[in-house]
Design an enzyme around this catalytic site. Sequence first.
Site, PDB file in Angstrom:
ATOM      1  N   ARG A 116       0.848  -1.202   0.000  1.00 40.59           N
ATOM      2  CA  ARG A 116       0.000   0.000   0.000  1.00 40.59           C
ATOM      3  C   ARG A 116       0.879   1.246   0.000  1.00 40.59           C
ATOM      4  O   ARG A 116       2.000   1.227   0.449  1.00 40.59           O
ATOM      5  CB  ARG A 116      -0.896   0.019   1.240  1.00 40.59           C
ATOM      6  CG  ARG A 116      -2.115  -0.863   1.124  1.00 40.59           C
ATOM      7  CD  ARG A 116      -2.995  -0.703   2.345  1.00 40.59           C
ATOM      8  NE  ARG A 116      -3.581   0.627   2.425  1.00 40.59           N
ATOM      9  CZ  ARG A 116      -3.617   1.364   3.542  1.00 40.59           C
ATOM     10  NH1 ARG A 116      -3.085   0.925   4.659  1.00 40.59           N
ATOM     11  NH2 ARG A 116      -4.174   2.550   3.534  1.00 40.59           N
ATOM     12  N   LYS A 181       2.618  -6.584  12.216  1.00 46.49           N
ATOM     13  CA  LYS A 181       1.905  -6.913  10.986  1.00 46.49           C
ATOM     14  C   LYS A 181       2.304  -8.304  10.484  1.00 46.49           C
ATOM     15  O   LYS A 181       3.486  -8.624  10.388  1.00 46.49           O
ATOM     16  CB  LYS A 181       2.231  -5.854   9.931  1.00 46.49           C
ATOM     17  CG  LYS A 181       1.491  -6.041   8.618  1.00 46.49           C
ATOM     18  CD  LYS A 181       1.352  -4.721   7.918  1.00 46.49           C
ATOM     19  CE  LYS A 181       0.987  -4.869   6.469  1.00 46.49           C
ATOM     20  NZ  LYS A 181       0.655  -3.598   5.840  1.00 46.49           N
ATOM     21  N   ARG A 314      -2.010   5.488  12.836  1.00 47.19           N
ATOM     22  CA  ARG A 314      -1.125   4.948  13.875  1.00 47.19           C
ATOM     23  C   ARG A 314      -1.633   5.360  15.245  1.00 47.19           C
ATOM     24  O   ARG A 314      -2.415   6.307  15.357  1.00 47.19           O
ATOM     25  CB  ARG A 314       0.312   5.381  13.651  1.00 47.19           C
ATOM     26  CG  ARG A 314       0.629   6.814  13.898  1.00 47.19           C
ATOM     27  CD  ARG A 314       2.101   7.055  13.713  1.00 47.19           C
ATOM     28  NE  ARG A 314       2.630   6.196  12.652  1.00 47.19           N
ATOM     29  CZ  ARG A 314       3.845   6.290  12.167  1.00 47.19           C
ATOM     30  NH1 ARG A 314       4.668   7.185  12.643  1.00 47.19           N
ATOM     31  NH2 ARG A 314       4.265   5.497  11.210  1.00 47.19           N
TER      32      ARG A 314
END
Length: 321
Positions: A116, A181, A314
């Site tokens: 992304r 992640k 975030r």
Amino acid sequence: MLTLLRLLEDGRFHSGQAIGDALCISRNAVWKQVQRLESELGIALNRVRGRGYQLASPLVLLNDAVLRDKGLSDIWPFHIYESVDSTSAEATRLVAKGVEPPFLVLSERQTSGRGRRGRIWQSPFGVNVYSSLVLRVQKGARQLEGLSLVVGLAVMRALRASGLDDAGLKWPNDILVGGKKIAGILLELTGDPADVCHVVVGVGVNVNMANAEGIEQPWTSMKLELQRMVDRNEFVCVLSRQLHEHLSRHAELGFAAFQEEWESNHLWQGREVMLASGTQRIEGMVLGIDRVGALRLSVGGVEQRFSGGEISLRLRDDRRA
Ligand code: BTN
């Protein structure tokens, strides 16, 4: 090189002579192929005089016959590559050549994996899953509403079914375990939205990756979390089944049917966050998502909604630059 790897996949030592005989090449040619495995694919090998060559760490290669046996071809047709620039780029090329969707593209590695917001997706050989599914867009833009969030749910369910009970979601479509992640999703549209159009659903899952350089955010893998090697063929099938199930339900009922389930698996629900979109920075508290998958933030006590592929989120107390 793949033939050589298939031979070494059993984890045993193979002498240069035995490899040469199996591949009908000279011992010198074997040596050259071994060099290429190391330099081009980054695969480490043990060499022991008198015993030959052995993989330094075990490898489970994607296997067409095994995937068929496990039922992948009953879900959708698939194409496996040894190496491509990006499975999503290859999927788009296949559409242009007239290959009929739906179909799935898998590769052992990507040389230009796309993430992304223009990022690179690290895609080393033989350790992770890089998959791109092509779907025809039949119902116009409505079919795309919340689609990437639904794909996120499907990936999260596949990870949980594989033993990662604490896998969860981060808006819009990151999958995290322990704050790190483990998987990412990239949707790309091809063709003319007013005419024939396709969506390429790119999914990258860190499966057996144990080390990597240059990944900007905290990451983990299934192997690091489960403390064991994961069978990538099995995982591709688990993932495809979940995707198929979720996408069928989404096509039938739309995103509203997933809104509650998605929110209850959102790891950052109720958290103070900072949203970045271009040069804009907005601080707020996560309220949830709306019926089309847009993020609902409380900004100074007022609800605001945000959507779009260029947005990043975030935690407010995360001090990374
Ligand atoms: C993200 O940045 O979180 C999205 C990562 C998406 C990576 C996958 S790997 C398979 C497919 N091919 C690509 O080039 N990208 C996607």
